[in-house]
Write a protein that holds these residues in place. Structure first.
Motif, PDB file in Angstrom:
ATOM      1  N   GLY A 173       0.783  -1.236   0.000  1.00 44.62           N
ATOM      2  CA  GLY A 173       0.000   0.000   0.000  1.00 44.62           C
ATOM      3  C   GLY A 173       0.807   1.274   0.000  1.00 44.62           C
ATOM      4  N   ARG A 174       2.145   1.162  -0.048  1.00 48.04           N
ATOM      5  CA  ARG A 174       2.969   2.376  -0.064  1.00 48.04           C
ATOM      6  C   ARG A 174       3.958   2.323  -1.222  1.00 48.04           C
ATOM      7  NH1 ARG A 174       1.832   5.617   4.039  1.00 48.04           N
ATOM      8  NH2 ARG A 174       3.608   6.982   3.641  1.00 48.04           N
ATOM      9  N   GLY A 175       4.408   3.525  -1.619  1.00 46.60           N
ATOM     10  CA  GLY A 175       5.367   3.597  -2.701  1.00 46.60           C
ATOM     11  C   GLY A 175       6.526   4.505  -2.332  1.00 46.60           C
ATOM     12  N   CYS A 176       7.691   4.255  -2.952  1.00 43.52           N
ATOM     13  CA  CYS A 176       8.882   5.073  -2.687  1.00 43.52           C
ATOM     14  C   CYS A 176       9.696   5.162  -3.970  1.00 43.52           C
ATOM     15  CB  CYS A 176       9.726   4.437  -1.572  1.00 43.52           C
ATOM     16  SG  CYS A 176      10.445   2.836  -1.995  1.00 43.52           S
ATOM     17  N   MET A 177      10.754   5.974  -3.959  1.00 42.57           N
ATOM     18  CA  MET A 177      11.692   5.918  -5.080  1.00 42.57           C
ATOM     19  C   MET A 177      12.438   4.583  -4.969  1.00 42.57           C
ATOM     20  SD  MET A 177      13.382   9.632  -5.746  1.00 42.57           S
ATOM     21  CE  MET A 177      13.667   9.273  -7.492  1.00 42.57           C
ATOM     22  N   ALA A 178      12.660   3.931  -6.099  1.00 44.41           N
ATOM     23  CA  ALA A 178      13.291   2.608  -6.045  1.00 44.41           C
ATOM     24  C   ALA A 178      14.695   2.678  -5.442  1.00 44.41           C
ATOM     25  CB  ALA A 178      13.338   1.998  -7.438  1.00 44.41           C
ATOM     26  N   MET A 179      15.353   3.841  -5.572  1.00 43.42           N
ATOM     27  CA  MET A 179      16.704   3.965  -5.007  1.00 43.42           C
ATOM     28  C   MET A 179      16.681   4.019  -3.480  1.00 43.42           C
ATOM     29  SD  MET A 179      17.588   7.930  -5.855  1.00 43.42           S
ATOM     30  CE  MET A 179      18.713   8.183  -4.511  1.00 43.42           C
ATOM     31  N   ASP A 180      15.495   4.148  -2.868  1.00 45.73           N
ATOM     32  CA  ASP A 180      15.399   4.185  -1.408  1.00 45.73           C
ATOM     33  C   ASP A 180      15.028   2.834  -0.800  1.00 45.73           C
ATOM     34  OD1 ASP A 180      16.120   6.855  -1.085  1.00 45.73           O
ATOM     35  OD2 ASP A 180      14.081   7.571  -1.448  1.00 45.73           O
ATOM     36  N   LYS A 213      11.089  15.245  -6.676  1.00 44.49           N
ATOM     37  CA  LYS A 213      11.465  16.219  -7.717  1.00 44.49           C
ATOM     38  C   LYS A 213      12.860  16.787  -7.463  1.00 44.49           C
ATOM     39  CE  LYS A 213       6.835  17.176  -9.203  1.00 44.49           C
ATOM     40  NZ  LYS A 213       5.662  18.019  -9.138  1.00 44.49           N
ATOM     41  N   ALA A 214      13.205  16.948  -6.189  1.00 42.21           N
ATOM     42  CA  ALA A 214      14.559  17.445  -5.873  1.00 42.21           C
ATOM     43  C   ALA A 214      15.612  16.423  -6.319  1.00 42.21           C
ATOM     44  CB  ALA A 214      14.676  17.728  -4.376  1.00 42.21           C
ATOM     45  N   VAL A 215      15.337  15.153  -6.071  1.00 46.69           N
ATOM     46  CA  VAL A 215      16.283  14.106  -6.505  1.00 46.69           C
ATOM     47  C   VAL A 215      16.384  14.129  -8.030  1.00 46.69           C
ATOM     48  CG1 VAL A 215      16.696  11.612  -6.634  1.00 46.69           C
ATOM     49  CG2 VAL A 215      15.846  12.615  -4.509  1.00 46.69           C
TER      50      VAL A 215
END
Ligand code: ASP
Length: 358
Positions: A173-180, A213-215
Protein backbone atom coordinates in the motif's frame (compact mmCIF):
# COMPACT_ATOMS: atom_id res chain seq x y z
CA UNK A 1 3.70 -12.45 -24.57
CA UNK A 2 0.46 -10.50 -24.94
CA UNK A 3 -2.03 -11.03 -22.10
CA UNK A 4 -4.81 -9.64 -24.31
CA UNK A 5 -4.39 -11.43 -27.63
CA UNK A 6 -6.92 -9.11 -29.31
CA UNK A 7 -4.75 -6.03 -28.83
CA UNK A 8 -2.64 -4.91 -31.74
CA UNK A 9 1.12 -4.40 -31.36
CA UNK A 10 0.55 -0.65 -31.54
CA UNK A 11 -2.13 -0.35 -28.83
CA UNK A 12 -0.66 1.67 -25.95
CA UNK A 13 -0.17 -0.67 -23.01
CA UNK A 14 1.62 -1.31 -19.74
CA UNK A 15 4.52 -3.73 -19.91
CA UNK A 16 5.01 -6.14 -16.99
CA UNK A 17 8.56 -7.54 -16.84
CA UNK A 18 8.93 -10.70 -14.74
CA UNK A 19 12.09 -11.41 -12.74
CA UNK A 20 10.69 -14.09 -10.37
CA UNK A 21 10.78 -13.84 -6.57
CA UNK A 22 8.24 -14.77 -3.93
CA UNK A 23 5.52 -13.02 -5.89
CA UNK A 24 6.03 -15.88 -8.37
CA UNK A 25 6.65 -18.44 -5.60
CA UNK A 26 4.78 -21.66 -4.77
CA UNK A 27 4.48 -23.40 -1.41
CA UNK A 28 3.86 -27.17 -1.39
CA UNK A 29 1.64 -26.79 1.72
CA UNK A 30 0.41 -23.20 1.57
CA UNK A 31 -2.22 -23.61 4.31
CA UNK A 32 0.12 -25.07 6.95
CA UNK A 33 3.46 -23.51 6.05
CA UNK A 34 3.19 -20.62 3.57
CA UNK A 35 6.73 -19.48 4.40
CA UNK A 36 8.20 -22.78 3.21
CA UNK A 37 8.18 -22.28 -0.55
CA UNK A 38 10.22 -21.97 -3.73
CA UNK A 39 10.54 -18.52 -5.31
CA UNK A 40 10.36 -17.99 -9.09
CA UNK A 41 7.97 -20.80 -10.06
CA UNK A 42 5.03 -19.04 -11.75
CA UNK A 43 5.35 -17.24 -15.08
CA UNK A 44 4.71 -13.49 -15.27
CA UNK A 45 1.90 -14.14 -17.78
CA UNK A 46 0.05 -16.10 -15.07
CA UNK A 47 0.61 -13.32 -12.50
CA UNK A 48 -0.81 -10.81 -14.96
CA UNK A 49 -3.76 -13.10 -15.77
CA UNK A 50 -4.67 -13.15 -12.04
CA UNK A 51 -5.25 -9.38 -11.99
CA UNK A 52 -6.39 -8.87 -15.58
CA UNK A 53 -10.09 -8.73 -14.69
CA UNK A 54 -9.62 -6.01 -12.05
CA UNK A 55 -7.16 -3.63 -13.73
CA UNK A 56 -8.54 -0.12 -14.18
CA UNK A 57 -10.61 0.28 -17.32
CA UNK A 58 -8.68 1.08 -20.49
CA UNK A 59 -5.42 -0.35 -19.13
CA UNK A 60 -4.02 -3.04 -21.39
CA UNK A 61 -1.27 -5.35 -20.24
CA UNK A 62 1.57 -7.11 -22.01
CA UNK A 63 4.07 -9.29 -20.13
CA UNK A 64 7.62 -10.42 -20.77
CA UNK A 65 9.70 -12.84 -18.72
CA UNK A 66 13.29 -11.62 -18.22
CA UNK A 67 14.17 -14.22 -15.56
CA UNK A 68 12.33 -16.42 -13.06
CA UNK A 69 14.70 -16.69 -10.13
CA UNK A 70 14.97 -16.42 -6.38
CA UNK A 71 16.47 -12.93 -6.29
CA UNK A 72 19.18 -13.99 -3.84
CA UNK A 73 20.67 -15.54 -7.00
CA UNK A 74 20.46 -12.30 -9.01
CA UNK A 75 23.49 -11.88 -11.27
CA UNK A 76 24.97 -8.88 -13.00
CA UNK A 77 23.94 -10.47 -16.32
CA UNK A 78 20.30 -10.36 -15.11
CA UNK A 79 20.71 -6.65 -14.35
CA UNK A 80 22.10 -6.01 -17.82
CA UNK A 81 19.15 -7.84 -19.44
CA UNK A 82 16.61 -6.01 -17.26
CA UNK A 83 18.19 -2.60 -17.81
CA UNK A 84 18.26 -3.04 -21.59
CA UNK A 85 14.61 -4.19 -21.57
CA UNK A 86 13.61 -1.13 -19.52
CA UNK A 87 15.43 1.26 -21.88
CA UNK A 88 13.80 -0.40 -24.89
CA UNK A 89 10.36 -0.06 -23.25
CA UNK A 90 10.96 3.57 -22.24
CA UNK A 91 11.74 4.39 -25.88
CA UNK A 92 8.74 2.47 -27.26
CA UNK A 93 5.85 4.84 -27.96
CA UNK A 94 3.34 1.98 -27.60
CA UNK A 95 4.29 1.49 -23.93
CA UNK A 96 2.77 3.85 -21.35
CA UNK A 97 4.42 2.48 -18.23
CA UNK A 98 6.46 -0.45 -16.93
CA UNK A 99 5.97 -2.73 -13.91
CA UNK A 100 8.66 -5.16 -12.77
CA UNK A 101 7.81 -8.14 -10.56
CA UNK A 102 10.96 -8.95 -8.55
CA UNK A 103 12.18 -10.86 -5.51
CA UNK A 104 12.57 -8.71 -2.43
CA UNK A 105 15.96 -10.04 -1.25
CA UNK A 106 17.94 -7.98 -3.78
CA UNK A 107 15.27 -5.52 -4.98
CA UNK A 108 17.46 -2.90 -3.26
CA UNK A 109 20.28 -3.47 -5.74
CA UNK A 110 17.93 -3.46 -8.75
CA UNK A 111 16.26 -0.26 -7.52
CA UNK A 112 19.53 1.66 -7.38
CA UNK A 113 20.74 0.13 -10.65
CA UNK A 114 17.63 1.26 -12.54
CA UNK A 115 17.69 4.77 -11.04
CA UNK A 116 21.30 5.29 -12.08
CA UNK A 117 21.02 3.77 -15.56
CA UNK A 118 17.44 4.66 -16.57
CA UNK A 119 16.21 7.34 -14.12
CA UNK A 120 16.80 10.32 -16.39
CA UNK A 121 15.36 8.56 -19.43
CA UNK A 122 12.19 7.62 -17.48
CA UNK A 123 11.83 11.24 -16.44
CA UNK A 124 12.35 12.70 -19.92
CA UNK A 125 10.00 10.10 -21.46
CA UNK A 126 7.44 10.86 -18.70
CA UNK A 127 7.01 7.17 -17.94
CA UNK A 128 6.94 5.46 -14.58
CA UNK A 129 8.82 2.22 -13.93
CA UNK A 130 7.41 0.49 -10.82
CA UNK A 131 9.18 -2.34 -9.02
CA UNK A 132 7.04 -4.63 -6.90
CA UNK A 133 7.20 -8.01 -5.20
CA UNK A 134 5.64 -9.98 -2.38
CA UNK A 135 6.54 -11.51 0.96
CA UNK A 136 4.12 -14.45 0.63
CA UNK A 137 4.14 -16.97 -2.22
CA UNK A 138 1.47 -16.76 -4.90
CA UNK A 139 -0.59 -19.67 -3.53
CA UNK A 140 -0.54 -18.58 0.16
CA UNK A 141 -4.05 -17.96 1.56
CA UNK A 142 -3.31 -14.26 2.12
CA UNK A 143 -0.90 -13.77 -0.80
CA UNK A 144 0.13 -10.11 -1.03
CA UNK A 145 1.36 -10.35 -4.64
CA UNK A 146 -1.90 -9.59 -6.50
CA UNK A 147 -2.67 -6.41 -4.53
CA UNK A 148 0.94 -5.24 -4.86
CA UNK A 149 0.85 -5.88 -8.60
CA UNK A 150 -2.44 -4.01 -8.92
CA UNK A 151 -1.07 -1.04 -6.97
CA UNK A 152 2.04 -1.05 -9.16
CA UNK A 153 -0.12 -1.06 -12.29
CA UNK A 154 -2.12 1.87 -10.87
CA UNK A 155 1.04 3.87 -10.24
CA UNK A 156 2.42 3.00 -13.67
CA UNK A 157 -0.75 4.20 -15.39
CA UNK A 158 -2.09 7.01 -13.23
CA UNK A 159 -2.43 10.29 -15.06
CA UNK A 160 -1.93 12.57 -12.05
CA UNK A 161 -0.36 15.57 -13.75
CA UNK A 162 2.54 16.41 -11.52
CA UNK A 163 3.61 12.80 -10.75
CA UNK A 164 6.74 12.63 -12.90
CA UNK A 165 8.19 9.74 -14.84
CA UNK A 166 10.86 7.95 -12.84
CA UNK A 167 11.87 4.71 -11.13
CA UNK A 168 9.64 3.82 -8.18
CA UNK A 169 8.64 0.83 -6.03
CA UNK A 170 5.34 -0.20 -4.47
CA UNK A 171 4.51 -2.72 -1.73
CA UNK A 172 1.94 -3.09 1.04
CA UNK A 173 0.00 0.00 0.00
CA UNK A 174 2.97 2.38 -0.06
CA UNK A 175 5.37 3.60 -2.70
CA UNK A 176 8.88 5.07 -2.69
CA UNK A 177 11.69 5.92 -5.08
CA UNK A 178 13.29 2.61 -6.05
CA UNK A 179 16.70 3.96 -5.01
CA UNK A 180 15.40 4.19 -1.41
CA UNK A 181 14.55 0.48 -1.12
CA UNK A 182 16.39 -1.52 1.55
CA UNK A 183 15.05 -4.80 2.92
CA UNK A 184 15.24 -4.30 6.67
CA UNK A 185 12.96 -7.05 7.93
CA UNK A 186 12.98 -10.77 7.20
CA UNK A 187 9.22 -11.29 6.98
CA UNK A 188 7.17 -8.06 7.30
CA UNK A 189 4.87 -7.36 4.35
CA UNK A 190 6.50 -3.96 3.84
CA UNK A 191 10.06 -5.25 4.38
CA UNK A 192 11.85 -3.52 1.47
CA UNK A 193 10.42 -0.06 2.07
CA UNK A 194 9.86 -0.14 5.82
CA UNK A 195 12.55 2.53 6.34
CA UNK A 196 12.18 4.36 3.02
CA UNK A 197 10.66 7.84 2.65
CA UNK A 198 7.34 6.89 1.08
CA UNK A 199 3.80 7.85 0.19
CA UNK A 200 0.50 6.04 0.38
CA UNK A 201 -0.25 4.57 -3.07
CA UNK A 202 -3.76 5.99 -3.06
CA UNK A 203 -2.99 9.53 -1.96
CA UNK A 204 0.34 10.90 -3.09
CA UNK A 205 2.00 12.81 -0.28
CA UNK A 206 3.01 16.32 -1.52
CA UNK A 207 6.11 16.58 0.66
CA UNK A 208 7.37 13.17 -0.55
CA UNK A 209 6.66 14.26 -4.13
CA UNK A 210 8.65 17.46 -3.73
CA UNK A 211 11.55 15.31 -2.41
CA UNK A 212 11.26 13.12 -5.53
CA UNK A 213 11.47 16.22 -7.72
CA UNK A 214 14.56 17.44 -5.87
CA UNK A 215 16.28 14.11 -6.51
CA UNK A 216 15.25 14.17 -10.15
CA UNK A 217 16.45 17.73 -10.63
CA UNK A 218 19.85 16.68 -9.29
CA UNK A 219 20.11 13.54 -11.46
CA UNK A 220 21.36 14.92 -14.77
CA UNK A 221 22.64 12.01 -16.77
CA UNK A 222 22.17 8.23 -16.71
CA UNK A 223 25.28 6.07 -16.50
CA UNK A 224 25.91 3.35 -19.10
CA UNK A 225 24.80 -0.23 -18.44
CA UNK A 226 27.82 -2.54 -18.30
CA UNK A 227 27.74 -5.26 -20.95
CA UNK A 228 27.26 -8.80 -19.67
CA UNK A 229 30.71 -10.02 -18.58
CA UNK A 230 32.09 -6.47 -18.23
CA UNK A 231 30.84 -5.65 -14.74
CA UNK A 232 33.69 -4.60 -12.43
CA UNK A 233 34.32 -7.04 -9.56
CA UNK A 234 33.45 -5.35 -6.25
CA UNK A 235 33.16 -7.06 -2.84
CA UNK A 236 31.48 -5.95 0.41
CA UNK A 237 33.67 -6.46 3.50
CA UNK A 238 32.25 -5.96 7.00
CA UNK A 239 34.32 -4.65 9.90
CA UNK A 240 33.54 -6.26 13.25
CA UNK A 241 34.98 -7.04 16.67
CA UNK A 242 37.99 -9.26 16.11
CA UNK A 243 38.38 -8.26 12.42
CA UNK A 244 41.59 -9.60 10.89
CA UNK A 245 43.98 -8.16 8.29
CA UNK A 246 43.45 -11.37 6.30
CA UNK A 247 39.92 -10.21 5.39
CA UNK A 248 41.71 -7.68 3.15
CA UNK A 249 44.99 -9.41 2.29
CA UNK A 250 43.06 -12.48 1.10
CA UNK A 251 41.93 -10.44 -1.94
CA UNK A 252 45.16 -8.70 -2.83
CA UNK A 253 46.32 -11.39 -5.26
CA UNK A 254 42.93 -11.47 -7.03
CA UNK A 255 41.45 -9.37 -9.86
CA UNK A 256 39.04 -7.59 -7.49
CA UNK A 257 38.57 -3.92 -8.47
CA UNK A 258 36.80 -2.44 -5.48
CA UNK A 259 35.84 -2.89 -1.85
CA UNK A 260 32.78 -1.56 -0.06
CA UNK A 261 33.85 -1.31 3.57
CA UNK A 262 30.78 -1.78 5.74
CA UNK A 263 32.27 -0.14 8.80
CA UNK A 264 30.97 0.17 12.33
CA UNK A 265 29.27 3.35 13.55
CA UNK A 266 29.97 6.21 11.14
CA UNK A 267 31.83 3.91 8.78
CA UNK A 268 35.07 3.40 10.68
CA UNK A 269 36.93 0.14 10.35
CA UNK A 270 39.19 -1.96 12.58
CA UNK A 271 42.77 -0.64 12.98
CA UNK A 272 44.04 -4.03 11.78
CA UNK A 273 42.68 -3.15 8.31
CA UNK A 274 44.65 0.09 7.95
CA UNK A 275 47.88 -1.37 6.53
CA UNK A 276 46.31 -3.89 4.16
CA UNK A 277 43.90 -1.22 2.90
CA UNK A 278 46.85 1.06 2.14
CA UNK A 279 48.27 -1.80 0.11
CA UNK A 280 44.92 -2.22 -1.66
CA UNK A 281 45.06 1.44 -2.68
CA UNK A 282 48.60 1.03 -4.01
CA UNK A 283 47.17 -1.79 -6.15
CA UNK A 284 44.50 0.61 -7.46
CA UNK A 285 41.58 -1.12 -5.75
CA UNK A 286 38.74 1.40 -5.34
CA UNK A 287 37.60 1.95 -1.74
CA UNK A 288 34.21 3.15 -0.50
CA UNK A 289 33.34 3.49 3.19
CA UNK A 290 29.79 2.89 4.40
CA UNK A 291 28.13 1.95 7.68
CA UNK A 292 26.90 -1.46 8.77
CA UNK A 293 24.35 0.18 11.12
CA UNK A 294 21.57 0.17 8.52
CA UNK A 295 20.72 3.88 8.73
CA UNK A 296 22.34 7.30 8.66
CA UNK A 297 25.00 8.74 6.39
CA UNK A 298 28.73 8.11 6.06
CA UNK A 299 30.44 11.47 5.51
CA UNK A 300 33.85 12.57 4.22
CA UNK A 301 36.59 12.85 6.90
CA UNK A 302 34.23 11.75 9.68
CA UNK A 303 35.12 10.38 12.18
CA UNK A 304 38.73 10.54 10.87
CA UNK A 305 40.41 11.99 7.80
CA UNK A 306 39.76 9.86 4.71
CA UNK A 307 42.71 8.51 2.78
CA UNK A 308 43.00 10.22 -0.63
CA UNK A 309 40.83 8.40 -3.18
CA UNK A 310 38.60 6.65 -0.62
CA UNK A 311 34.96 7.80 -0.99
CA UNK A 312 32.31 7.92 1.74
CA UNK A 313 28.97 6.44 0.67
CA UNK A 314 26.63 9.20 1.85
CA UNK A 315 23.34 7.50 2.62
CA UNK A 316 23.98 4.57 0.28
CA UNK A 317 23.78 1.24 2.11
CA UNK A 318 26.45 -1.37 1.38
CA UNK A 319 24.45 -3.22 -1.33
CA UNK A 320 23.54 0.06 -3.03
CA UNK A 321 27.10 1.41 -2.69
CA UNK A 322 28.36 -1.76 -4.36
CA UNK A 323 26.14 -1.27 -7.42
CA UNK A 324 27.04 2.46 -7.48
CA UNK A 325 30.77 1.66 -7.43
CA UNK A 326 30.42 -0.95 -10.18
CA UNK A 327 28.54 1.53 -12.38
CA UNK A 328 31.04 4.31 -11.54
CA UNK A 329 34.05 2.14 -12.41
CA UNK A 330 32.39 1.15 -15.70
CA UNK A 331 31.49 4.79 -16.44
CA UNK A 332 35.11 5.84 -15.81
CA UNK A 333 36.30 3.21 -18.30
CA UNK A 334 33.81 4.34 -20.96
CA UNK A 335 34.59 8.05 -20.38
CA UNK A 336 38.35 7.46 -20.61
CA UNK A 337 37.86 5.50 -23.87
CA UNK A 338 36.03 8.58 -25.21
CA UNK A 339 38.93 10.81 -24.15
CA UNK A 340 37.19 12.35 -21.11
CA UNK A 341 39.43 12.47 -18.03
CA UNK A 342 36.67 11.59 -15.51
CA UNK A 343 37.32 9.29 -12.54
CA UNK A 344 35.14 6.74 -10.79
CA UNK A 345 35.08 9.13 -7.83
CA UNK A 346 33.40 11.79 -10.04
CA UNK A 347 30.66 9.35 -11.05
CA UNK A 348 30.29 7.83 -7.57
CA UNK A 349 29.88 11.28 -5.97
CA UNK A 350 27.03 12.09 -8.38
CA UNK A 351 25.11 9.12 -6.96
CA UNK A 352 26.14 9.45 -3.30
CA UNK A 353 25.44 13.19 -3.21
CA UNK A 354 21.82 12.96 -4.40
CA UNK A 355 19.51 14.77 -1.95
CA UNK A 356 17.73 12.66 0.65
CA UNK A 357 13.94 12.74 0.84
CA UNK A 358 12.81 13.71 4.34
N1 ASP B 1 13.95 -14.95 -1.65
C1 ASP B 1 12.87 -14.25 -2.31
C2 ASP B 1 13.47 -13.51 -3.48
O1 ASP B 1 14.10 -12.51 -3.26
C3 ASP B 1 12.24 -13.33 -1.37
C4 ASP B 1 11.13 -12.47 -1.94
O2 ASP B 1 10.90 -12.37 -3.11
O3 ASP B 1 10.43 -11.87 -1.10
O4 ASP B 1 13.31 -13.91 -4.60
Amino acid sequence: MSSNPGISEKTPHLLVLGMGGTIAGLAPNPEESPLQYKAGQVGVDALVAQVQSVVPEGVRLVSRQIANINSRNLTEAHLTSLGLAVIEALLDVAIKGIVITHGTDTIEETGLFLQVTCGKLAQTQSKRVILTGAMLPSNAPKADGPSNLLDALRWASTSIDNFPGGIYAVMDGRGCMAMDLAKRHATALNAPLQNAPSSSVGLINPSWLSGVKAVQAAWNEDLPIPKEGEWPWVEILTSHAGARPETITHWLGSAVQGFILAGSGQGGFHDDWVKPLDQAMVQDIALVRTTRTGAGATLRNIPELDRPGCCPSGSLTAPRARIALQLALNAEKQANKAGKPLTWQDFFARIADLPEIR
